[in-house]
Design a protein around this motif. Structure first.
Motif, PDB file in Angstrom:
ATOM      1  N   TYR A   1      -4.852  -6.524  -3.961  1.00  0.00           N
ATOM      2  CA  TYR A   1      -5.438  -7.014  -2.536  1.00  0.00           C
ATOM      3  C   TYR A   1      -6.674  -7.652  -2.787  1.00  0.00           C
ATOM      4  O   TYR A   1      -7.548  -7.023  -3.338  1.00  0.00           O
ATOM      5  CB  TYR A   1      -5.138  -5.601  -1.563  1.00  0.00           C
ATOM      6  CG  TYR A   1      -4.046  -5.283  -1.302  1.00  0.00           C
ATOM      7  CD1 TYR A   1      -3.455  -5.838   0.097  1.00  0.00           C
ATOM      8  CD2 TYR A   1      -3.366  -4.383  -2.129  1.00  0.00           C
ATOM      9  CE1 TYR A   1      -2.137  -5.506   0.362  1.00  0.00           C
ATOM     10  CE2 TYR A   1      -1.991  -3.995  -1.668  1.00  0.00           C
ATOM     11  CZ  TYR A   1      -1.334  -4.477  -0.341  1.00  0.00           C
ATOM     12  OH  TYR A   1      -0.090  -4.178  -0.039  1.00  0.00           O
TER      13      TYR A   1
ATOM     14  N   LEU B   1      -3.164  -1.645  -5.777  1.00  0.00           N
ATOM     15  CA  LEU B   1      -4.202  -1.739  -4.707  1.00  0.00           C
ATOM     16  C   LEU B   1      -5.049  -2.694  -5.121  1.00  0.00           C
ATOM     17  O   LEU B   1      -5.814  -3.303  -4.100  1.00  0.00           O
ATOM     18  CB  LEU B   1      -4.816  -0.443  -4.612  1.00  0.00           C
ATOM     19  CG  LEU B   1      -3.873   0.539  -3.803  1.00  0.00           C
ATOM     20  CD1 LEU B   1      -4.656   1.992  -3.933  1.00  0.00           C
ATOM     21  CD2 LEU B   1      -3.718   0.225  -2.511  1.00  0.00           C
TER      22      LEU B   1
ATOM     23  N   ALA C   1       1.884   2.103  -3.352  1.00  0.00           N
ATOM     24  CA  ALA C   1       0.692   2.463  -4.246  1.00  0.00           C
ATOM     25  C   ALA C   1       0.492   3.918  -3.836  1.00  0.00           C
ATOM     26  O   ALA C   1       0.075   4.932  -4.681  1.00  0.00           O
ATOM     27  CB  ALA C   1      -0.554   1.784  -3.924  1.00  0.00           C
ATOM     28  N   ARG C   2       0.559   4.239  -2.485  1.00  0.00           N
ATOM     29  CA  ARG C   2       0.486   5.714  -2.318  1.00  0.00           C
ATOM     30  C   ARG C   2       1.566   6.517  -2.739  1.00  0.00           C
ATOM     31  O   ARG C   2       1.189   7.780  -3.159  1.00  0.00           O
ATOM     32  CB  ARG C   2       0.495   5.606  -0.435  1.00  0.00           C
ATOM     33  CG  ARG C   2       0.237   7.233  -0.010  1.00  0.00           C
ATOM     34  CD  ARG C   2       0.303   6.987   1.460  1.00  0.00           C
ATOM     35  NE  ARG C   2      -0.864   6.228   1.900  1.00  0.00           N
ATOM     36  CZ  ARG C   2      -0.723   5.120   3.079  1.00  0.00           C
ATOM     37  NH1 ARG C   2       0.410   4.889   3.351  1.00  0.00           N
ATOM     38  NH2 ARG C   2      -1.909   4.587   3.202  1.00  0.00           N
TER      39      ARG C   2
ATOM     40  N   GLU D   1      -7.643   4.598  -0.426  1.00  0.00           N
ATOM     41  CA  GLU D   1      -6.398   4.602  -1.396  1.00  0.00           C
ATOM     42  C   GLU D   1      -6.806   4.433  -2.935  1.00  0.00           C
ATOM     43  O   GLU D   1      -6.474   5.175  -3.778  1.00  0.00           O
ATOM     44  CB  GLU D   1      -5.171   3.866  -0.898  1.00  0.00           C
ATOM     45  CG  GLU D   1      -4.573   4.172   0.545  1.00  0.00           C
ATOM     46  CD  GLU D   1      -4.134   5.351   0.682  1.00  0.00           C
ATOM     47  OE1 GLU D   1      -3.377   5.880  -0.262  1.00  0.00           O
ATOM     48  OE2 GLU D   1      -3.807   5.769   1.806  1.00  0.00           O
ATOM     49  N   PHE D   2      -7.498   3.428  -2.767  1.00  0.00           N
ATOM     50  CA  PHE D   2      -8.169   2.891  -4.226  1.00  0.00           C
ATOM     51  C   PHE D   2      -8.989   4.071  -4.951  1.00  0.00           C
ATOM     52  O   PHE D   2      -8.735   4.369  -6.125  1.00  0.00           O
ATOM     53  CB  PHE D   2      -8.833   1.653  -4.177  1.00  0.00           C
ATOM     54  CG  PHE D   2      -9.100   0.870  -5.561  1.00  0.00           C
ATOM     55  CD1 PHE D   2      -8.017   0.347  -6.074  1.00  0.00           C
ATOM     56  CD2 PHE D   2     -10.315   1.321  -6.087  1.00  0.00           C
ATOM     57  CE1 PHE D   2      -8.585  -0.223  -7.517  1.00  0.00           C
ATOM     58  CE2 PHE D   2     -10.975   0.757  -7.456  1.00  0.00           C
ATOM     59  CZ  PHE D   2      -9.945  -0.138  -7.983  1.00  0.00           C
TER      60      PHE D   2
ATOM     61  N   PRO E   1      -9.278  -4.414  -1.637  1.00  0.00           N
ATOM     62  CA  PRO E   1      -8.479  -3.134  -1.712  1.00  0.00           C
ATOM     63  C   PRO E   1      -8.676  -2.013  -0.694  1.00  0.00           C
ATOM     64  O   PRO E   1      -9.726  -1.830  -0.154  1.00  0.00           O
ATOM     65  CB  PRO E   1      -8.858  -2.529  -3.102  1.00  0.00           C
ATOM     66  CG  PRO E   1      -9.620  -3.469  -3.765  1.00  0.00           C
ATOM     67  CD  PRO E   1     -10.000  -4.331  -2.670  1.00  0.00           C
TER      68      PRO E   1
ATOM     69  N   VAL F   1       0.875  -1.206  -0.149  1.00  0.00           N
ATOM     70  CA  VAL F   1       0.166   0.010  -0.085  1.00  0.00           C
ATOM     71  C   VAL F   1       0.807   1.250   0.005  1.00  0.00           C
ATOM     72  O   VAL F   1       0.622   2.224  -0.637  1.00  0.00           O
ATOM     73  CB  VAL F   1      -0.798   0.169   1.220  1.00  0.00           C
ATOM     74  CG1 VAL F   1      -1.864   1.356   1.276  1.00  0.00           C
ATOM     75  CG2 VAL F   1      -2.069  -0.988   1.220  1.00  0.00           C
TER      76      VAL F   1
END
Length: 128
Positions: free
Chosen positions: A106, A103, A73-74, A113-114, A109, A70
């Motif tokens: 997962y 994301l 992804a961030r 964030e997604f 997810p 994560v």
């Protein structure tokens, strides 16, 4: 830093983030333990329109994060925001898509964030 920012004192949050950055470097905190902090610092710099200053911590965060995390992804989403602020739509789209792909891997997810990455990508792909 978070509580200062959440109370509406972005200036104080930025000052603390800068202080913490110096401390982490001096204390030789391992990069993988600084990833979230680097993202935080970069966002605060972007809010101050310090786009050049935001790039280094974001790049460091992305490089230090496992590509399936994560945190990665961030970092990709924030790098997309930075690219968009600089007018580089193609790079922004790529970063947002990368964040969404990570994301999406997962089973459940990370919803906020997604949604952020998806909204950023949709904004770029929408009407011009």
């Amino acid at each position: 830093i978070d509580s200062l920012y959440n109370r509406g004192d972005a200036g104080a949050a930025y000052g603390r983030a800068e202080q913490a950055s110096g401390w982490a470097e001096a204390a030789q905190v391992p990069p993988v333990r600084q990833v979230e902090f680097w993202n935080q610092l970069a966002v605060l710099r972007m809010l101050r329109a310090d786009y050049q200053g935001a790039e280094a911590p974001l790049s460091r965060a992305a490089a230090a994060s496992p590509k399936t995390s994560v945190a990665y992804a961030r970092s990709m989403n924030n790098l997309g925001v930075l690219a968009e602020l600089r007018g580089n739509r193609r790079e922004a789209e790529s970063r947002y898509a990368d964040a969404m792909q990570t994301l999406g891997s997962y089973p459940d997810p990370v919803a906020r964030e997604f949604r952020a990455a998806k909204a950023n990508l949709a904004r770029l792909q929408g009407p011009h």
